[in-house]
Write a protein that holds these residues in place. Structure first.
Motif, PDB file in Angstrom:
ATOM      1  N   LYS A 228       1.720  11.202 -10.676  1.00 16.41           N
ATOM      2  CA  LYS A 228       0.840  12.529 -10.826  1.00 16.41           C
ATOM      3  C   LYS A 228       1.843  13.723 -11.061  1.00 16.41           C
TER       4      LYS A 228
ATOM      5  N   LYS B 223       2.128   6.137  -7.131  1.00 13.89           N
ATOM      6  CA  LYS B 223       0.846   6.905  -7.942  1.00 13.89           C
ATOM      7  C   LYS B 223       1.422   8.462  -7.723  1.00 13.89           C
ATOM      8  N   SER B 224       1.655   8.684  -6.600  1.00 10.02           N
ATOM      9  CA  SER B 224       1.975  10.331  -6.249  1.00 10.02           C
ATOM     10  C   SER B 224       3.071  10.734  -7.245  1.00 10.02           C
TER      11      SER B 224
ATOM     12  N   VAL C 267       2.756   1.692  -3.548  1.00  6.92           N
ATOM     13  CA  VAL C 267       1.830   1.763  -4.681  1.00  6.92           C
ATOM     14  C   VAL C 267       1.288   3.407  -4.427  1.00  6.92           C
ATOM     15  N   SER C 268       1.108   3.809  -3.174  1.00  5.35           N
ATOM     16  CA  SER C 268       0.790   5.370  -3.061  1.00  5.35           C
ATOM     17  C   SER C 268       1.832   6.335  -3.377  1.00  5.35           C
TER      18      SER C 268
ATOM     19  N   ARG D  27       0.734  -1.239  -0.059  1.00  6.18           N
ATOM     20  CA  ARG D  27       0.197   0.012  -0.002  1.00  6.18           C
ATOM     21  C   ARG D  27       0.780   1.114  -0.001  1.00  6.18           C
ATOM     22  N   VAL D  28       1.878   1.349   0.826  1.00  6.41           N
ATOM     23  CA  VAL D  28       2.474   2.718   1.130  1.00  6.41           C
ATOM     24  C   VAL D  28       3.455   2.480  -0.448  1.00  6.41           C
TER      25      VAL D  28
END
Ligand SMILES: Cc1cc2nc3c(=O)[nH]c(=O)nc-3n(C[C@H](O)[C@H](O)[C@H](O)COP(=O)(O)OP(=O)(O)OC[C@H]3O[C@@H](n4cnc5c(N)ncnc54)[C@H](O)[C@@H]3O)c2cc1C
Ligand code: FES
Ligand code: FES
Lengths: 177, 293
Positions: B289, B285-286, B281-282, B278-279
């Motif tokens: 972006k 993603k950031s 992947v986030s 989770r960490v």
């Protein structure tokens, strides 16, 4: 039922070393001779008779014993009385004045924020610190701030409403002033 | 239960406090926030002859970032100071991610970051973040100061590398090599509970390449688990989904959970793997972006 070690007398037996401790409690300076191991909660309850500060668990978990220590909420069962030397302590007894309830107390009355009332003093003291820092909290912010105070009765809904009611009232009072 | 009797000192300088500890010969204990020590005294797990309260020593409440990006946290910086901090959010996401998950809001007003490191609880949140970030602790004793790496500071459950006459005065987090990313995820049964399992991940990134990867875990072993080696599979790589999966699997393999009232060992290992993913992947993603923006 309390076991032998649940409480110790605020005035220890002869020969036991004590420390002179002066704390400001609800605006009044209080001096006492205490054993270093006396907990702040017991100094307030037994030595000063301020039994509004409740002990719900005595294991640092429930928040019923919360007082404001120099304005910040603290579990008085997890502090020593000697630590308060030279500091300010506010308890639930300091909320109301002779003629009027504090808006937080009024809020708990208006919104039925208590059932048995055991957790209430701690809830109110934590709420006071929150509203001083953040006069216009969201519901989430109230829930977050109170998340260290446990209540076995209400399900929290009305406690949150009470604090929001008080926030509103305090903002109105501020505008009038 | 009531603590057994002890003497109490509230010295106003570090030197005085260290002298008292030194004279105490191991029978004196430092008290910072008292939020672990007082419960231990009350359970009589600890019965020191003397408690040395350091709350009266001035100028230890700070946390600040030096011009070179080093973060310094003083011995009396409270958990809440970090939760409300306006400076760590952007630069130290791993710490910011943990700050509101340590204990409950009332404990956080008194408990200290450095005290939590000294307490060396296998379930302590801050030790995990410090090991992931490659931090250090400065300790002071009768013969002056020394620096200890966070990974060498926790020796075992509730055992730190401090000598009896030393006080931890400051925690240091080095500046990131590139951009600091990461996070802290903790599974707790309710607010104020210790971690069922938690994971601290700290990444330094240069563009989309990981220049340093750090990881540590709480609640899944007899002590804070250093997973820096496990996550180093990301070193020099991008956060592709294959790389993320292999890092998460490596970290989960480094955990050593036991089955207890908080959950089974398998469950906790599974949580670790999920949290690491989770960490990462986030973060991926950031970064994407930002690259688009
Ligand atoms: C109900 C409850 C829930 C909690 N939940 C969590 C949680 O979820 N996660 C978590 O990480 N922690 C949790 N804690 C622990 C809390 O975070 C403590 O604040 C922290 O572990 C210790 O910090 P302290 O400043 O209170 O240290 P103290 O209680 O004062 O000291 C702890 C130990 O460290 C030593 N020490 C402290 N400071 C120094 C120093 N500067 N130099 C040398 N020795 C020192 C003391 O001698 C003692 O042995 C919880 C505590 C309670 C009561
Ligand atoms: S009585 Fe202090 S936290 Fe419950
Ligand atoms: S009203 Fe009974 S515990 Fe809260």
């Amino acid at each position: 039922m309390s076991s032998l070690y649940d409480v110790i007398p605020p005035a220890p037996p002869k020969g036991v070393p004590t420390r002179r401790t002066t704390m400001n409690v609800n605006g009044t300076s209080q001096t006492m001779e205490v054993e270093p191991r006396l907990l702040l909660a017991d100094a307030l309850r037994q030595a000063l008779g301020l039994t509004g500060t409740h002990k719900g668990c005595d294991t640092s978990n429930c928040g019923a014993c919360t007082v404001l220590f120099d304005g910040r909420p603290a579990k008085s069962c997890t502090m020593l009385a000697v630590q308060a030397d030279g500091h300010n302590v506010e308890t639930v007894e300091g909320l109301a004045n002779a003629s009027e309830l504090h808006p937080i107390q009024e809020g708990f009355k208006q919104e039925h924020g208590l059932q048995c009332g055991y957790c209430t003093p701690g809830m109110m003291m934590t709420a006071k610190a929150l509203l001083e820092r953040n006069p216009n909290p969201t519901e989430d912010e109230v829930r977050w701030a109170l998340s260290g105070n446990l209540c076995r009765c209400t399900g929290y809904q009305n406690i949150v409403k009470s604090v929001l009611w008080a926030a509103n009232k305090m903002r109105e009072q501020d505008q009038e002033a | 239960m009531y603590p057994s009797r002890f003497d109490y000192d509230a010295p106003s300088t570090l030197e005085e406090a260290i002298a008292i500890l030194d004279q105490g010969g191991g029978e004196a204990k430092v008290m910072a926030g008292g939020q672990s020590l007082i419960p231990m005294l009350r359970l009589r797990f600890a019965s020191p002859e003397r408690v040395v309260d350091i709350n009266g020593i001035p100028d230890l409440e700070y946390h600040r970032i030096d011009p070179d990006g080093t973060l310094r946290i003083g011995a009396l910086c409270r958990h809440e100071d970090l939760e409300l901090s306006t400076i760590i959010g952007d630069t130290f996401p791993t710490l910011a991610g943990a700050a509101h998950l340590v204990s409950d809001p009332i404990i956080r007003t008194r408990g200290t970051f450095v005290g939590s490191l000294c307490h060396a609880d296998p379930q302590g949140d801050w030790s995990a973040t410090m090991i992931a970030l490659g931090g250090k602790i400065i300790v002071q004793g009768p013969n002056g100061r020394r620096e200890i790496e966070a990974k060498d500071f926790v020796l075992g459950p509730f055992v730190s590398a401090l000598a009896f006459n030393e006080i931890a005065v400051e925690a240091i987090v080095p500046p990131a090599k590139g951009k600091a990313l990461g996070g802290y995820l903790k599974l707790e049964r309710r607010v104020g509970d210790f971690a069922t399992a938690s994971v601290a991940v700290a990444l330094d990134m240069d563009g989309d390449t990981v220049t340093r990867a750090g990881c540590a875990m709480a609640g899944v072993g007899g002590r804070t688990i250093d997973a820096n080696e496990a996550i180093s599979v990301l070193q020099g790589k991008t956060l592709s989904s294959e790389n993320i999966d292999s890092a998460a699997a490596a970290v989960a393999a480094a955990s050593d959970p036991r089955t207890d009232h908080r959950g089974s060992a398998d469950y906790k290992r599974h949580i670790v793997e999920t949290f690491v993913k989770r960490v990462l992947v986030s973060v991926a993603k950031s970064e994407k972006k930002e690259a688009v923006a």
